[in-house]
Scaffold this motif. Structure first.
Motif, PDB file in Angstrom:
ATOM      1  N   SER A   1       0.838  -1.202   0.000  1.00  0.00           N
ATOM      2  CA  SER A   1       0.000   0.000   0.000  1.00  0.00           C
ATOM      3  C   SER A   1       0.868   1.245   0.000  1.00  0.00           C
ATOM      4  N   ARG A   2       1.931   1.228   0.792  1.00  0.00           N
ATOM      5  CA  ARG A   2       2.859   2.362   0.828  1.00  0.00           C
ATOM      6  C   ARG A   2       3.538   2.543  -0.526  1.00  0.00           C
TER       7      ARG A   2
ATOM      8  N   ALA B   1      -0.580   6.246  -6.804  1.00  0.00           N
ATOM      9  CA  ALA B   1      -1.973   5.802  -6.763  1.00  0.00           C
ATOM     10  C   ALA B   1      -2.724   6.499  -5.630  1.00  0.00           C
ATOM     11  N   ARG B   2      -3.961   6.905  -5.920  1.00  0.00           N
ATOM     12  CA  ARG B   2      -4.798   7.573  -4.928  1.00  0.00           C
ATOM     13  C   ARG B   2      -6.205   6.978  -4.967  1.00  0.00           C
ATOM     14  N   PRO B   3      -6.977   7.129  -3.889  1.00  0.00           N
ATOM     15  CA  PRO B   3      -8.336   6.568  -3.860  1.00  0.00           C
ATOM     16  C   PRO B   3      -9.131   6.981  -5.097  1.00  0.00           C
ATOM     17  N   GLY B   4      -9.786   6.004  -5.698  1.00  0.00           N
ATOM     18  CA  GLY B   4     -10.569   6.231  -6.897  1.00  0.00           C
ATOM     19  C   GLY B   4      -9.834   5.885  -8.177  1.00  0.00           C
TER      20      GLY B   4
ATOM     21  N   GLY C   1      -2.669 -13.604  -3.459  1.00  0.00           N
ATOM     22  CA  GLY C   1      -3.362 -12.386  -3.853  1.00  0.00           C
ATOM     23  C   GLY C   1      -3.506 -11.338  -2.779  1.00  0.00           C
ATOM     24  N   HIS C   2      -2.457 -11.159  -1.952  1.00  0.00           N
ATOM     25  CA  HIS C   2      -2.566 -10.206  -0.850  1.00  0.00           C
ATOM     26  C   HIS C   2      -2.730  -8.772  -1.328  1.00  0.00           C
ATOM     27  N   ARG C   3      -2.248  -8.443  -2.514  1.00  0.00           N
ATOM     28  CA  ARG C   3      -2.342  -7.059  -2.965  1.00  0.00           C
ATOM     29  C   ARG C   3      -3.788  -6.674  -3.267  1.00  0.00           C
ATOM     30  N   ARG C   4      -4.633  -7.644  -3.499  1.00  0.00           N
ATOM     31  CA  ARG C   4      -6.037  -7.322  -3.754  1.00  0.00           C
ATOM     32  C   ARG C   4      -6.649  -6.653  -2.531  1.00  0.00           C
ATOM     33  N   ARG C   5      -6.399  -7.195  -1.336  1.00  0.00           N
ATOM     34  CA  ARG C   5      -6.940  -6.575  -0.135  1.00  0.00           C
ATOM     35  C   ARG C   5      -6.303  -5.213   0.111  1.00  0.00           C
ATOM     36  N   ALA C   6      -5.005  -5.091  -0.190  1.00  0.00           N
ATOM     37  CA  ALA C   6      -4.326  -3.815   0.006  1.00  0.00           C
ATOM     38  C   ALA C   6      -4.955  -2.724  -0.861  1.00  0.00           C
ATOM     39  N   SER C   7      -5.206  -3.035  -2.133  1.00  0.00           N
ATOM     40  CA  SER C   7      -5.762  -2.028  -3.028  1.00  0.00           C
ATOM     41  C   SER C   7      -7.192  -1.674  -2.640  1.00  0.00           C
ATOM     42  N   GLN C   8      -7.951  -2.650  -2.173  1.00  0.00           N
ATOM     43  CA  GLN C   8      -9.325  -2.364  -1.768  1.00  0.00           C
ATOM     44  C   GLN C   8      -9.363  -1.414  -0.581  1.00  0.00           C
ATOM     45  N   GLU C   9      -8.453  -1.630   0.384  1.00  0.00           N
ATOM     46  CA  GLU C   9      -8.434  -0.766   1.557  1.00  0.00           C
ATOM     47  C   GLU C   9      -7.981   0.644   1.202  1.00  0.00           C
TER      48      GLU C   9
ATOM     49  N   VAL D   1      -3.278   3.739 -13.193  1.00  0.00           N
ATOM     50  CA  VAL D   1      -2.081   4.497 -12.820  1.00  0.00           C
ATOM     51  C   VAL D   1      -0.894   3.608 -12.492  1.00  0.00           C
ATOM     52  N   THR D   2      -1.149   2.330 -12.206  1.00  0.00           N
ATOM     53  CA  THR D   2      -0.046   1.423 -11.914  1.00  0.00           C
ATOM     54  C   THR D   2      -0.449  -0.007 -12.231  1.00  0.00           C
ATOM     55  N   MET D   3       0.556  -0.868 -12.262  1.00  0.00           N
ATOM     56  CA  MET D   3       0.341  -2.276 -12.588  1.00  0.00           C
ATOM     57  C   MET D   3       1.276  -3.097 -11.716  1.00  0.00           C
ATOM     58  N   SER D   4       0.761  -4.197 -11.200  1.00  0.00           N
ATOM     59  CA  SER D   4       1.563  -5.053 -10.338  1.00  0.00           C
ATOM     60  C   SER D   4       0.949  -6.464 -10.345  1.00  0.00           C
ATOM     61  N   ILE D   5       1.754  -7.466 -10.585  1.00  0.00           N
ATOM     62  CA  ILE D   5       3.194  -7.428 -10.758  1.00  0.00           C
ATOM     63  C   ILE D   5       3.505  -7.647 -12.238  1.00  0.00           C
TER      64      ILE D   5
END
Length: 405
Positions: free
Chosen positions: A95-96, A103-106, A119-127, A155-159
């Motif tokens: 998230s950091r 990346a910003r909300p929205g 898939g831990h980044r899915r929860r990070a992006s949702q929060e 705005v970004t792509m991972s991984i």
């Protein structure tokens, strides 16, 4: 965290008792470094096999907290189960990283599913309030990824790993699609799986895409480059990091090569304590130009990948730049064939693209052999294989760079 691990993680309890150590003995950082025993991935696997415990004695059962089970990639051995809880340290670190990239909300982001970790980044992006567009880790997803990039302007792509970049390069060459237009909304992309070679770095830069390398911080969190691109940031509120001599396990000062040792400060479900990662690093604790004061480290390679040929130390990273600059081998798919830590000659298996061949195999073989031997300076044996055969040997985002056969 050490007390919690001792009383709740069976492997930690077993290893500490064998060493004659208890939490009451640890009253300072100096005590911790002097008295607490190390653990390794082999210790986790051994505990798993002896006790039938899929987590290897590292999963603490806290009712209602375990939300999924992921695994490591298994590139260097058996995949290791990783219990995921409601707020993983890796989610916090990524998230950091997303925020640092811009990346910003929205905002929309493209999430290309890992072949490990669950898939831990899915929860990070949702929060974070990000709208995620999910893709599989497969070259067949490229047309859909490009279409989504043009419609939603993420705005970004991972991984974004090497094999996928190579497949996208081939797609752009074949279709004439303009990569600069495809990626014009991106503020960066997160690259991982293995080191980023200069050719791919320059290639993605020509697309107008800034790439941020990421790696694992000893399976307790993630560590990613900032815009300075001169090291992986280790978030020291999430993990305590050390470096030790890979042979003697004696402490190594900052600025010198050592094996990275990581202790989680926050993960109560998988409380790894003094975990020897096998990664050779140089730790730098000077303030970074990006403004962060957390330590960063340069990753040289895995200690188990290091070999000696006629007394010369060689790591896969050194071979990468020599292979990727030839047209037929630009994918930089190669393996060191290791018969022992010390060898009389360097044995390389190099993947090549038959469609890019302009002459006989022997001409390519001799060209690579001469170039690598001149740069490395040791006796050398080169075997050429179809690059598709090498791609079958690992998960879609990387292959094992060192093999025994």
């Amino acid at each position: 965290m050490s007390r919690h691990a001792f009383y709740n993680a069976p492997l930690i309890n077993e290893v500490w008792k064998k060493a004659g150590v208890s939490p009451d003995d640890i009253k300072s950082t100096a005590d911790f470094k002097e008295k607490v025993p190390f653990i390794t991935k082999d210790d986790i696997r051994d505990f798993r096999d002896r006790n039938g415990d899929p987590s290897g004695g590292m999963s603490v059962r806290i009712p209602g907290q375990t939300v999924s089970i992921g695994t490591t990639s298994g590139t260097t051995g058996d995949p290791t189960p990783v219990p995921n809880w409601r707020r993983m340290p890796s989610e916090e670190s990524y998230s950091r990283d997303f925020w640092h990239i811009g990346a910003r909300p929205g905002d929309h982001i493209c999430h290309i599913m890992f072949t490990f970790r669950g898939g831990h980044r899915r929860r990070a992006s949702q929060e974070m309030g990000l709208c995620e567009i999910a893709f599989s880790m497969s070259p067949t997803e490229i047309p859909r990824l490009i279409e989504a990039s043009k419609i939603y302007r993420p705005v970004t792509m991972s991984i974004f790993p090497g094999p996928l970049i190579l497949a996208m390069e081939h797609y752009f060459e074949k279709t004439g699609e303009d990569p600069v237009d495809v990626f014009k909304s991106y503020k960066g992309a997160v690259f991982g799986g293995e080191p980023l070679g200069e050719r791919l770095k320059n290639l993605t830069k020509s697309w107008g895409l800034e790439v941020f390398e990421t790696t694992s911080l000893g399976d307790v969190a993630g560590a990613t480059h900032c815009r300075m691109h001169d090291g992986f940031h280790a978030y020291e509120d999430l993990a305590f990091i050390e470096a030790v001599d890979p042979v003697t396990a004696e402490p190594v000062p900052d600025g010198e090569v050592g094996e990275l040792v990581v202790t989680t400060l926050v993960d109560r479900l998988s409380p790894l304590v003094r975990y020897r990662t096998g990664d050779l690093v140089i730790i730098d604790r000077t303030p970074c130009g990006c403004g962060r004061t957390h330590a960063k480290f340069n990753l040289l390679g895995r200690a188990t990948d290091q070999i000696l040929v006629e007394g010369r130390s060689i790591l896969p990273r050194e071979i990468m730049g020599l292979v990727e600059n030839e047209s037929e081998t630009r994918a930089s798919l190669f393996q060191i064939v290791r018969t022992g830590r010390e060898m009389d000659e360097l044995k390389l298996r190099i993947g090549y693209n038959k469609e890019r061949m302009t002459g006989p195999d022997k001409e390519l073989h001799d060209r690579l052999h001469g170039k690598i031997k001149e740069a490395i300076g040791v006796p050398l044996v080169v075997e050429l294989v179809d690059e598709q055969e090498l791609l079958k040997l690992g998960p879609p985002h990387k292959i094992p760079r060192v093999t025994k056969s």
